[in-house]
Design a protein around this motif. Structure first.
Motif, PDB file in Angstrom:
ATOM      1  N   LEU A   1       1.478   6.441  -6.917  1.00 29.95           N
ATOM      2  CA  LEU A   1       0.399   7.348  -7.322  1.00 29.95           C
ATOM      3  C   LEU A   1       0.889   8.790  -7.322  1.00 29.95           C
ATOM      4  O   LEU A   1       0.593   9.536  -8.255  1.00 29.95           O
ATOM      5  N   SER A   2       1.677   9.151  -6.299  1.00 30.51           N
ATOM      6  CA  SER A   2       2.123  10.551  -6.320  1.00 30.51           C
ATOM      7  C   SER A   2       3.131  10.777  -7.436  1.00 30.51           C
ATOM      8  O   SER A   2       3.174  11.857  -8.018  1.00 30.51           O
TER       9      SER A   2
ATOM     10  N   TRP B   1      -2.346   5.010 -13.615  1.00 31.52           N
ATOM     11  CA  TRP B   1      -2.834   5.581 -12.364  1.00 31.52           C
ATOM     12  C   TRP B   1      -4.115   4.875 -11.934  1.00 31.52           C
ATOM     13  O   TRP B   1      -4.273   4.490 -10.783  1.00 31.52           O
ATOM     14  N   ALA B   2      -5.029   4.685 -12.907  1.00 32.98           N
ATOM     15  CA  ALA B   2      -6.306   4.057 -12.576  1.00 32.98           C
ATOM     16  C   ALA B   2      -6.081   2.636 -12.064  1.00 32.98           C
ATOM     17  O   ALA B   2      -6.718   2.203 -11.088  1.00 32.98           O
TER      18      ALA B   2
ATOM     19  N   ARG C   1       0.831  -1.192   0.000  1.00 27.03           N
ATOM     20  CA  ARG C   1       0.000   0.000   0.000  1.00 27.03           C
ATOM     21  C   ARG C   1       0.871   1.249   0.000  1.00 27.03           C
ATOM     22  O   ARG C   1       0.624   2.195  -0.729  1.00 27.03           O
ATOM     23  N   GLN C   2       1.947   1.193   0.828  1.00 29.45           N
ATOM     24  CA  GLN C   2       2.843   2.353   0.873  1.00 29.45           C
ATOM     25  C   GLN C   2       3.502   2.571  -0.487  1.00 29.45           C
ATOM     26  O   GLN C   2       3.629   3.685  -0.961  1.00 29.45           O
ATOM     27  N   ARG C   3       3.901   1.428  -1.108  1.00 29.97           N
ATOM     28  CA  ARG C   3       4.558   1.546  -2.418  1.00 29.97           C
ATOM     29  C   ARG C   3       3.600   2.155  -3.431  1.00 29.97           C
ATOM     30  O   ARG C   3       3.972   3.037  -4.204  1.00 29.97           O
ATOM     31  N   ILE C   4       2.338   1.661  -3.412  1.00 25.89           N
ATOM     32  CA  ILE C   4       1.377   2.155  -4.394  1.00 25.89           C
ATOM     33  C   ILE C   4       1.105   3.635  -4.165  1.00 25.89           C
ATOM     34  O   ILE C   4       1.051   4.413  -5.116  1.00 25.89           O
TER      35      ILE C   4
ATOM     36  N   ALA D   1      -6.996   1.334  -8.341  1.00 30.94           N
ATOM     37  CA  ALA D   1      -7.931   0.225  -8.114  1.00 30.94           C
ATOM     38  C   ALA D   1      -7.297  -0.783  -7.152  1.00 30.94           C
ATOM     39  O   ALA D   1      -7.947  -1.283  -6.228  1.00 30.94           O
ATOM     40  N   ARG D   2      -5.985  -1.062  -7.368  1.00 31.54           N
ATOM     41  CA  ARG D   2      -5.285  -2.002  -6.486  1.00 31.54           C
ATOM     42  C   ARG D   2      -5.265  -1.453  -5.055  1.00 31.54           C
ATOM     43  O   ARG D   2      -5.448  -2.193  -4.094  1.00 31.54           O
ATOM     44  N   LEU D   3      -5.053  -0.147  -4.961  1.00 29.69           N
ATOM     45  CA  LEU D   3      -5.008   0.474  -3.637  1.00 29.69           C
ATOM     46  C   LEU D   3      -6.374   0.371  -2.950  1.00 29.69           C
ATOM     47  O   LEU D   3      -6.460   0.052  -1.769  1.00 29.69           O
TER      48      LEU D   3
END
Lengths: 675, 161
Positions: free
Chosen positions: A235-236, A509-510, A228-231, A514-516
């Motif tokens: 994203l940023s 990004w999308a 989650r942190q990686r994603i 979605a994974r996040l």
């Protein structure tokens, strides 16, 4: 499944002024019960295991030897008071693949530092002779990460690939062994006060209790959190890419003399077909880029179709358009002048604002520094700083008394400057926006002026040339149309390329988003849930077996948030009777052990209880615990219990054939003179 | 016709509440905060040779440390890259007061030659400011000066002839 770590034996070695003393204990697979009277050295022997492995950090944040006087100071041996000259503990351990090592650490010694751990390989497969000693260090910075650190060695020996976890300050580091052993060791002094009462929090690991449980149970949750942190950081990054690509798009458009309509500034808006439409002017009319290309191509084609007129033929039309072009150029030049002056004005304003912001930012820092420094006054005893009293005249000396008697406090001043900064910063961003718009306008006007001048030159040249010479105006018009078409087509291609990059970014990004979302719905994977539900089941069965009575055992659950026993969403704790708390600890730790043994997990397969019968727990419950432990031992775990229960009482509760009972005689001390 | 002044007086007399006026606090520059100015003074002296500077040299450094512009001017001058006309040292009267306060608070003392010398309390103040990370910009500036700059170096900087 066999455990990852077995304690094979323990030797306490004490050299005193009256001779050598000590004790060797041998532990078997399954349940081991060490019986001895109170204050005979039971706890010392169990703590010696912790000490030998350099894990005393799990007992306390203090850096002192956690062993009794008998190992550090003086011992009563029989009837003699003896002084300890040198002492050490040695523990023999075996890992899941059958490798055995003996680990020795000195407690008191003039020869060896207590930070030194000596490791010797023993048993079958070990180098026979000379016996190779390896030396490692513990309880020093780096012991958990450096190669010469004993905990690096121990983690490898156990077969643990320790995860990286987030520290309180946001940095990342390895999970420490000290936070994992509490699942295998409950010491007498503090260990029975609560579930996992002694997971060290002073090591500065964020959510340490959860992180260690996740590792022990080999849950996917830890990986999911890291992912989650990686994603989030992906994203940023994608957002930043998007900003840059949108800027590239605008730049390309500007270079091609186009303006973009409806530019999506955030990646989440995506790039729809009707977003960022390029517009440009043809014959003073704003049209879409494709339309402009069609119009220009048509005009070019029309010009090419008719024969180039001679100057004479074109003269009348050309003089009319010359007048128009001159008027247009004049007006454009005048406007350009105005725009330039305006831009210079705004630029001046912006640079003033920048200076002001810079000065305010520095002043803000000074006030913040002041706040940082405020605590120091008392510390260094300068009354001026602590109390704002003049040391000479004993009158109040306030901050800024050079200027005013009524200065704001530093905190007020900080808020005041921040408000000012906010205002100036928004003014600045406004000025910059206006500057951008003005310079786009200026460029467009300059371009128009150039075009008008070219037209004027061509018209003049047409009018002054021989009547039968070809009309320069017509030729120039054709050339300029061709040039414009080339520029616009190039721009169109460039824009399309950037648009496709933007579409990719939006798609990536999308997908990440979605994974996040999926990860954020829960940290637990289906397998994790299964493990927790098994622990809950084991917990309830055992609570029932131990006659837990504070609540119906079926109402005790394992919280999916804390992984600890809970009731109606609250962690179980002080609402239990003292003896039920003990039952809960037994049940929880044995359930975690059992589930780890049954499913793939990282538990050592080892459980050490120092005096599990606390708080006058009913003898029937204790008997049930010993039976449970015997069963768990038969299932492949190693359990070591130290107890002061009488041998007779133990024999009434235990089958000596199914466990290893080490019983000291009543009154017998663990440390004995050896000679 | 009634006297308006008397009317107002009467009005106040009839009010049960009393009037109170409070001055609103004013914003001041951060370098006038006691903590800041004494720490800054200590930081400068802590870097000086023998932790001692003449008052006029202290003024030069105090000015040099003031803002981004003066810091870069000072460093350019130090590197011999500027003309004397560029560097306009302003004497900041608040520094004199800061030194006075420092003398009173036993952060600094005046030596027999009149120079200002940092006392142990000041050394400690500088050390703690460094530890807490306060006054970082100022520290970075001071660190770019030669280690333990001497009086003669500052003389040289001020000597335009």
């Amino acid at each position: 499944m066999t455990g990852r770590l077995r304690i094979r034996g323990l030797r306490l070695d004490v050299l005193t002024n009256v001779g050598r003393a000590g004790r060797t204990l041998v532990f078997e697979d399954g349940l081991n019960v060490l019986r001895a009277d109170n204050s005979s050295g039971k706890s010392t022997s169990l703590q010696a295991i912790v000490y030998a492995l350099g894990l005393e950090g799990m007992l306390s944040a203090r850096r002192e030897v956690p062993l009794a006087h008998v190992m550090t100071d003086n011992a009563t041996l029989g009837t003699v008071d003896a002084q300890v000259l040198e002492s050490s503990v040695e523990v023999e351990i075996e890992n899941g693949v059958g490798e055995r090592i003996s680990v020795r650490r000195y407690v008191k010694s003039d020869r060896f530092s207590a930070s030194l751990v000596q490791v010797r390989r023993v048993g079958p497969g070990a180098p026979s002779s000379p016996v190779a000693l390896e030396e490692y260090f513990v309880r020093r910075p780096g012991a958990a990460v450096r190669e010469a650190g004993f905990h690096t060695f121990l983690a490898t020996f156990i077969g643990w690939d320790l995860p990286r976890v987030t520290r309180a300050d946001g940095s990342e580091g390895l999970l420490y062994l000290e936070t994992l052993f509490p699942f295998s060791f409950v010491e007498q002094k503090h260990g029975w006060s609560g579930i996992q009462a002694r997971i060290p929090t002073y090591l500065g690991i964020r959510d340490v209790a959860k992180r260690s449980t996740e590792f022990i149970l080999k849950m996917d949750a830890a990986d999911r959190i890291l992912e989650r942190q990686r994603i989030s950081s992906n994203l940023s990054r994608l957002e930043a890419d998007w900003q840059q690509q949108v800027k590239d798009l605008s730049d390309s458009a500007r270079r091609g003399g186009c303006a973009l309509e409806r530019v999506p500034t955030r990646v989440r808006e995506g790039l729809t077909e009707d977003a960022a439409i390029p517009l440009t002017t043809v014959a003073d009319r704003w049209v879409r880029l494709e339309e402009a290309l069609e119009l220009l191509t048509a005009e070019g084609a029309a010009l090419r179709q008719r024969p180039i007129r001679t100057s004479g033929e074109a003269a009348e039309e050309v003089s009319a358009s010359l007048r128009a072009a001159e008027l247009r150029a004049d007006s454009e030049l005048a406007t350009l002048g105005v725009v330039r002056r305006e831009r210079a004005l705004v630029a001046g304003e912006a640079s003033q604002l920048e200076l002001r912001i810079e000065a305010l930012a520095e002043d803000l820092q000074r006030h913040k520094d002041t706040l940082t420094l405020v605590q120091l006054g008392g510390e260094i005893g300068v009354s001026l700083l602590a109390d704002h009293v003049c040391p000479t005249c004993h009158q109040a000396v306030a901050d800024g008394s050079d200027l005013t008697e009524h200065a704001m406090t530093a905190a007020e001043n900080i808020a005041f400057i921040e408000r000012q900064l906010g205002t100036y910063r928004s003014s600045l961003s406004d000025s910059r926006r206006v500057l951008d718009a003005l310079s786009t306008r200026e460029n467009a006007l300059a371009e128009s002026v150039r075009e008008s001048r070219t037209e004027i030159r061509a018209a003049r040249s047409t009018l002054t040339s021989e009547n039968d010479a070809p009309s320069v105006s017509d030729v120039t018009r054709l050339v300029s149309i061709d040039a414009r078409i080339a520029l616009l087509s190039g721009t169109q291609e460039e824009l399309e390329r950037t648009r496709s990059v933007l579409r990719n970014t939006a798609r990536d990004w999308a997908a990440q988003r979605a994974r996040l979302d999926e990860l954020e719905s829960s940290d637990l994977s289906p397998e994790d849930r299964l493990k927790l539900s098994d622990i809950q089941q084991g917990l309830q069965t055992q609570l029932h077996r131990y006659s837990f009575s504070s609540l119906p055992p079926s109402q005790v659950e394992i919280s999916p948030d804390t992984y600890r026993p809970a009731h109606e969403g609250f962690d179980l704790g002080f609402d239990l009777s003292a003896s039920d708390m003990i039952r809960l600890i037994w049940s929880y730790l044995i359930s975690v052990l059992a589930v780890s043994q049954a499913r793939d997990a990282n538990h050592l397969g080892l459980l050490i209880f120092d005096e599990p019968r606390q708080q006058e727990t009913a003898i029937a419950s204790y008997q049930a615990l010993l039976q449970q432990a015997t069963e768990q031992g038969a299932a492949g775990s190693q359990l070591i219990f130290a107890t002061s229960e009488t041998e007779q009482s133990l024999l009434g509760m235990l089958d000596p054939a199914s466990c290893n009972l080490i019983a000291l005689a009543p009154g017998e001390k663990l440390i004995q003179l050896l000679d | 016709m009634p006297d308006p002044a008397l009317e107002i007086e009467q009005l106040f007399a009839e009010l049960s509440a009393s009037m109170a006026f409070a001055r609103r606090p004013e914003a001041i520059p951060g370098d006038l905060r006691l903590n800041w100015r004494l720490s800054a003074l200590s930081l400068i002296l802590d870097r000086a040779r023998g932790r001692t500077l003449k008052l006029e040299h202290l003024h030069v450094l105090w000015w040099g440390m003031k803002n981004a512009e003066t810091r870069s001017q000072f460093l350019r001058r130090l590197g011999g890259e500027s003309s004397p006309t560029e560097m306009l040292v302003r004497y900041d009267p608040t520094l004199s007061l800061t030194v006075d306060l420092g003398l009173g608070a036993a952060v600094v003392e005046r030596t027999t030659s009149g120079a200002i010398k940092l006392l142990p309390a000041g050394v400690h103040l500088a050390a703690v400011a460094t530890e807490t990370g306060a006054l970082e910009v100022q520290r970075v500036f001071l660190e770019r000066l030669p280690a333990h700059f001497t009086q003669s170096l500052l003389n040289e900087m001020m000597d335009w002839s």
